[in-house]
Design a protein around this motif. Structure first.
Motif: not given
Length: 396
Positions: A326-327, A370-376, A391-394
């Motif tokens: 998470x950022x 975010x969507x391009x990195x499979x995040x939200x 910004x939440x990312x795998x």
């Protein structure tokens, strides 16, 4: 203007396509009418020829037909009883002519087909048939072909409209992408240019009072900012060239990215009298494109700084959360209305809470990354109580 040109191009395409299809249908229909009419005419000639070959006298021809006979060496002409005076004159004249076929009028615009034949015994025969049924069938055929032509033309218009829409759609998409690119470039270049301008002003003021050697750190930051600006431009160009291509799959330390963004935006924050700080316990690896992630974090920080009054605070926190990285960018500024969080990610939309406004263009870019990195992207906040964008990312 672009929409008007596209509409005009679509109309031209419809007219040209429908015209071409209509012309083809007209040619096919005309050819079909001519061939069918000739075939029916030949069939009538064959039928009359057979009647002449089988006739023994003029008294009992097939219905609708009339016979005439001039015996060998004679001058009198025998005609089927019941023939009208006009038809009798036509047959009398025809039986005296050389063998062959011709059309004539039996009065009252009544067309007849006449076939003349000479037998080996020297007798001359003629048979006449009313052409009205043939003309009627030809008229019906012409009407049917006309209706078919009109239906085909209507179908051609529908088909041409669909084809024109499909043909012009890529142009509309390209123009839309061009407009989005201009909007994205304008928004994304604004923040780095503002930072560069602010840092240049600080360097100009400090250069008057400090030795040049003490400005090395500031100059290094200025170089780093110009490099970041170049990365933004390059990323926008790549995005405009292939918006739907997958992003590079490399390992990126999101904490290091956040550290670079905070260092780059610190001068801008000081100029606005806002405290900008970073909280990152250690590396936070994710997989993706470093320039795109930096663009997203920069947009979040720039959005926060634009909504915090002098004396406020913006905190960037990078840490693990529920198996993801998470950022988080939190501010204590004007806040936002929770009911409008979905609208904030629409291009050019803005919230209504507080004195400022949260620009939806930059946030739309964050959501795209975010969507391009499979995040939200998650948003929390309240009017007058600040806002937090996460910004939440795998993990990578």
């Amino acid at each position: 203007m672009d929409e008007a040109r596209l509409a005009r191009a679509r109309r031209h395409s419809v007219v040209q396509t429908a015209g071409a299809i209509g012309l083809v249908l007209l040619l096919v229909g005309t050819l079909m009418f001519v061939l069918t009419s000739r075939q029916e005419s030949r069939a009538l000639d064959d039928e009359l020829t057979r009647v002449l070959a089988a006739a023994e006298d003029v008294d009992d021809p097939p219905p609708g037909q009339f016979l005439a006979l001039r015996r060998p060496g004679g001058t009198a002409v025998e005609v089927t009883p019941g023939a009208s005076p006009a038809l009798t004159r036509v047959l009398d004249s025809a039986v005296r002519r050389p063998p062959g076929r011709h059309d004539a009028s039996a009065g009252d615009d009544r067309p007849v087909r006449v076939v003349v034949q000479r037998r080996p015994d020297g007798s001359d025969w003629a048979v006449a048939a009313d052409l009205a049924p043939l003309r009627r069938r030809q008229g019906q055929l012409g009407l049917a072909l006309l209706v078919a032509e009109l239906a085909g033309l209507a179908g051609a218009l529908v088909t041409a409209t669909l084809l024109a829409r499909r043909a012009v759609a890529p142009l509309a998409t390209a123009l839309g992408m061009q407009r989005r690119f201009v909007a994205d470039a304008s928004h994304e270049l604004r923040a780095p240019l503002t930072v560069l301008h602010t840092r240049a002003q600080l360097l100009a003021r400090r250069a008057r009072d400090r030795p040049a050697g003490r400005l090395t750190g500031e100059l290094d930051q200025l170089v780093a900012d110009t490099r970041a600006l170049g990365e933004v431009v390059e990323d926008l160009l790549v995005s405009a060239a292939a918006e739907h291509q997958p992003l590079p799959d490399t390992q990126v330390d999101l904490a290091e990215v956040a550290r670079e963004v905070v260092a780059s935006m610190s001068a801008y924050a000081r100029e606005r009298e806002v405290e900008l700080r970073l909280e990152a316990a250690g590396p936070a690896p994710v997989r993706g494109a470093r320039p795109a992630l930096r663009r997203a974090v920069t947009a979040l920080v720039d959005n926060a700084l634009g909504h915090v009054p002098p004396g406020g605070h913006v905190t960037v926190t990078v840490a693990g959360r529920d198996g993801r990285v998470a950022a988080e960018v939190a501010d204590d500024g004007v806040g936002l209305d929770p009911t409008e969080t979905d609208r904030l990610f629409a291009r050019f939309a803005h919230g209504t809470a507080g004195a400022g406004r949260r620009f939806g263009l930059g946030l739309a870019l964050v959501q795209h990354v975010a969507r391009a990195h499979r995040g939200t992207v998650e948003v929390t906040g309240a009017p007058g109580r600040g806002a937090t964008f996460t910004l939440l990312l795998p993990p990578g």
